[in-house]
Design an enzyme around this catalytic site. Structure first.
Site, mmCIF file in Angstrom:
data_model
loop_
_atom_site.group_PDB
_atom_site.id
_atom_site.type_symbol
_atom_site.label_atom_id
_atom_site.label_comp_id
_atom_site.label_asym_id
_atom_site.label_seq_id
_atom_site.Cartn_x
_atom_site.Cartn_y
_atom_site.Cartn_z
ATOM 1 N N GLU A 1 11.351 -7.291 8.453
ATOM 2 C CA GLU A 1 10.367 -6.248 8.190
ATOM 3 C C GLU A 1 9.006 -6.897 8.460
ATOM 4 O O GLU A 1 8.694 -7.939 7.861
ATOM 5 C CB GLU A 1 10.491 -5.871 6.715
ATOM 6 C CG GLU A 1 10.026 -4.524 6.318
ATOM 7 C CD GLU A 1 10.052 -4.391 4.799
ATOM 8 O OE1 GLU A 1 10.790 -5.147 4.127
ATOM 9 O OE2 GLU A 1 9.310 -3.554 4.289
ATOM 10 N N ASP B 1 0.280 -2.422 -2.424
ATOM 11 C CA ASP B 1 0.728 -3.813 -2.394
ATOM 12 C C ASP B 1 0.064 -4.622 -3.501
ATOM 13 O O ASP B 1 -1.031 -4.315 -3.954
ATOM 14 C CB ASP B 1 0.402 -4.454 -1.042
ATOM 15 C CG ASP B 1 1.434 -4.075 0.005
ATOM 16 O OD1 ASP B 1 1.075 -3.434 1.000
ATOM 17 O OD2 ASP B 1 2.622 -4.419 -0.203
#
Lengths: 429, 243
Positions: B35, B46
């Protein structure tokens, strides 16, 4: 009045809380860190009891209530009564039936104890010596003070200054339970000192008090307990709606309309969420805020800080802005600038109707209720009473017979001085 | 089928050379999917470690397409490009076509179902029409009905992030969360966000088909040489194969 006989108590008090998140119409936006600065999400681990964080983020539909918490719920008088407001119905001459869940029957006079007990319990089993929190009108602070005394730990409450000065009974109640009560903004925190240096007469706000409570928690290594807004609080408060569902079943009734007042959202969510998630077959759900804190008409749905200093993570919610301060004249407890994210989402999706009521109308409604039912509602709950009266009168006009259910989230006996100031301002109504 | 190991790294982190070396070496240690995160304008969902990696890459600047081209040329494993839909929604078609031209296999938009949920089916279709497939990301704060629905549309798995942000070890009960998702998901289920080694064993026992690791890799690369990150991959692969 109709109350439910004692023999049904075991059947009524649930052994699980209900979490609406798996049943929401859309994803609940997660908490977010700001673009710059340190991680507020990471900081939560130093602020909130570990098990509370776990409950907040381990989202499942039903969460088992610990036996110790169930026992304490029983000690403080759960399940609470469900009454039919026959006096009010007759006064209004309405064909509607009006029921109310009376959370004011609890020792500190409101529903807040329903989450204070589990939060303090989890702090206690973590070995915490002191819990810290904030309070506006004093109901949350009182509940924390009581819960802390039940678990023999100490509590510190930062109370919004204008309430500290105008609600001496609330302050006395908290201190009687053993809490240390501090007017906010205070000189005990950097944030408080900063506010006072700019404005020594600042009346305070919930946002400021939250920031002070958290800063104090961090600097002393205590644990902070939360009164509203977060999902875990609404999870605990679901006990209100879960009990009510059983009680209504026992008497063979099903509500058509469910009404509750809204500050941060905990009492509304407590009553309404089990119905919205589990028994939503065409019911109306009405959330009533204060016109003096007009989050429905003037609020924006965006990411905002739950506290004024910006110590906590951003939450996506309907908000008036973290720096909002309610007018000093406003004496009610619905003064918080934001609304629980789940409730904000439901409002945005049109699952919940939203309205606002002025203090003058609250006062009138409170008097009507007190004169017809005997109970003096908390000013917050009287917001719901006003809307219930309107719906009942509308039903009379249309010759309809809805079953109206509302949350009497608290009694107003400790707010009688506030009602007196309203009497002076508004006369006999 | 063995258990999936999905490994995340930020494109070009910690430097282009070490990034490419890491991918080459990791490929031989049992990774099933890479990924690769394209630094966004704002990494809103995040945690601090991945946000730092984005800032670092942005500070020295990279040609995203050139680096992706090099990755594709050298790595024969399926590649999932991770990027925020916020940055591409205005030119989604062109963006996906460009990924397709580079023979990238999948694209993952972590904000798709949070911020664009009303349009997600159209977006998934557009991705497919442009020759790519969408890997969908869900979390515990999503309604059960939606999780069940999207599990039928995702390739090659449904990515289930257990925590509210990457890499922040907020206490949760991973087994409860995975059991809840497993009941709903009619597809391969890969679980991530802050998993410890014990967590990995537990989530697999609860029904996950694989795990994704990211922050721990980025942190290892941030603090030391590539070998430390590779050791982590070997350990996780060992746990996956032992179960």
């Amino acid at each position: 009045m109709v109350n439910i006989p004692k023999r049904y108590l075991d059947e009524i008090l649930p052994s699980y809380w209900y979490n609406i998140i798996p049943d929401l119409p859309k994803p609940l936006p997660p908490p977010m860190d700001p673009e710059n600065g340190s991680s507020r999400i990471e900081l939560l681990q130093k602020i909130v009891p570990r098990e509370i964080l776990k409950q907040q983020f381990t989202i499942e539909r039903y969460v088992k209530i610990p036996e110790d918490v169930l026992e304490k719920y029983g000690i403080v008088g759960r399940p609470t009564p469900l009454y039919r407001a026959i006096g009010l119905e007759r006064y209004l001459d309405t064909p509607a039936k009006i029921y109310f869940k009376y959370e004011g029957a609890l020792p500190t006079g409101s529903h807040k104890i329903n989450t204070a007990i589990p939060q303090v319990y989890y702090a206690y089993i973590e070995g915490v010596e002191r819990v810290v929190t904030e309070t506006g009108a004093g109901q949350w602070g009182s509940a924390v003070a009581l819960a802390a005394s039940l678990y023999r730990i100490l509590s510190i409450v930062f109370m919004v200054r204008v309430s500290y000065e105008h609600k001496p009974s609330r302050r006395a109640l908290m201190e009687f339970y053993g809490a240390e009560v501090i007017p906010s903004p205070s000189k005990l925190t950097n944030f408080g000192r900063e506010i006072l240096s700019r404005d020594p007469e600042n009346p305070g706000s919930l946002g400021i008090a939250i920031s002070e409570a958290i800063e104090y928690t961090l600097s002393h290594g205590y644990r902070y307990v939360i009164g509203s807004v977060l999902d875990v609080v609404l999870l605990h408060q679901s006990i209100i709606g879960l009990e009510t569902i059983k009680q209504m079943e026992i008497i063979g009734e099903e509500p058509d309309v469910i009404v509750a007042c809204v500050g941060g959202g905990s009492n509304f969510g407590g009553l309404a969420y089990p119905y919205i998630g589990l028994r939503n077959n065409g019911k109306r759900f009405i959330a009533v805020a204060s016109a003096e804190v007009p989050k429905f008409s003037k609020g924006v749905y965006t990411y905002d800080y739950p506290d004024t200093a910006g110590i906590l993570p951003l939450l996506k919610m309907i908000t008036l802005g973290k720096d909002f301060i309610s007018p000093p004249i406003y004496s009610g407890g619905l003064r918080y600038h934001g609304l629980a994210p789940s409730l904000s989402l439901l409002a945005r999706e049109g699952v919940i109707e939203c309205t606002e009521v002025s203090e003058r109308d609250v006062y009138r409604a409170a008097r009507i209720f007190a004169e017809t039912q005997g109970i003096i509602p908390a000013p917050e709950s009287a917001h719901a009473v006003k809307v219930v009266i309107d719906i009942a009168l509308e039903a009379k006009k249309r010759n309809e017979k809805p079953v109206i259910l509302f949350n009497m989230s608290g009694h107003g006996l400790l707010d009688i001085e506030n009602y007196r100031s309203m009497m002076i301002r508004y006369g006999k109504g | 089928m063995g258990k999936y190991l999905v490994v995340y790294n930020t494109l070009g982190f910690p430097s282009i050379g070490r990034f490419l070396l890491f991918l080459k070496e990791a490929r031989n240690r049992g990774v099933n999917f890479f990924e690769i995160g394209i630094p966004p304008r704002f990494a809103k969902y995040d945690g601090p470690v991945i946000r730092r990696s984005y800032s670092r890459v942005k500070s020295f600047g990279i040609d995203v397409w050139e680096v992706l081209k090099t990755v594709r040329k050298n790595i024969d494993l399926p590649l999932i490009v991770l990027t925020y839909l916020d940055d591409h929604i205005e030119n989604l078609g062109m963006f996906v076509e460009n990924l397709h031209k580079l023979e990238i296999d999948y694209v993952l938009f972590p904000d798709l179902l949070i911020d664009y949920v009303d349009r997600y089916q159209d977006i998934v279709k557009e991705v497919k029409d442009r020759g790519l497939k969408a890997t969908l990301f869900v979390s515990p704060s999503m309604p059960d009905k939606l999780v069940a629905e999207v599990s039928l549309l995702t390739y090659p798995f449904l990515y289930y992030g257990l925590r509210p942000a990457t890499g922040i070890p907020i206490p949760i009960d991973p087994v409860t969360l995975v059991k809840r998702a497993r009941r709903l998901v009619n597809n391969t289920l890969v679980v991530g966000f802050g998993l410890s080694i014990n967590d990995i064993a537990n989530v697999l026992g609860a029904g996950a088909d694989g795990v994704a690791i990211g922050t721990v890799i980025v942190e290892a690369l941030e603090n030391s040489e590539v070998n430390q990150a590779l050791k982590i991959i070997e350990t996780v692969r060992g746990v996956l194969d032992g179960l």
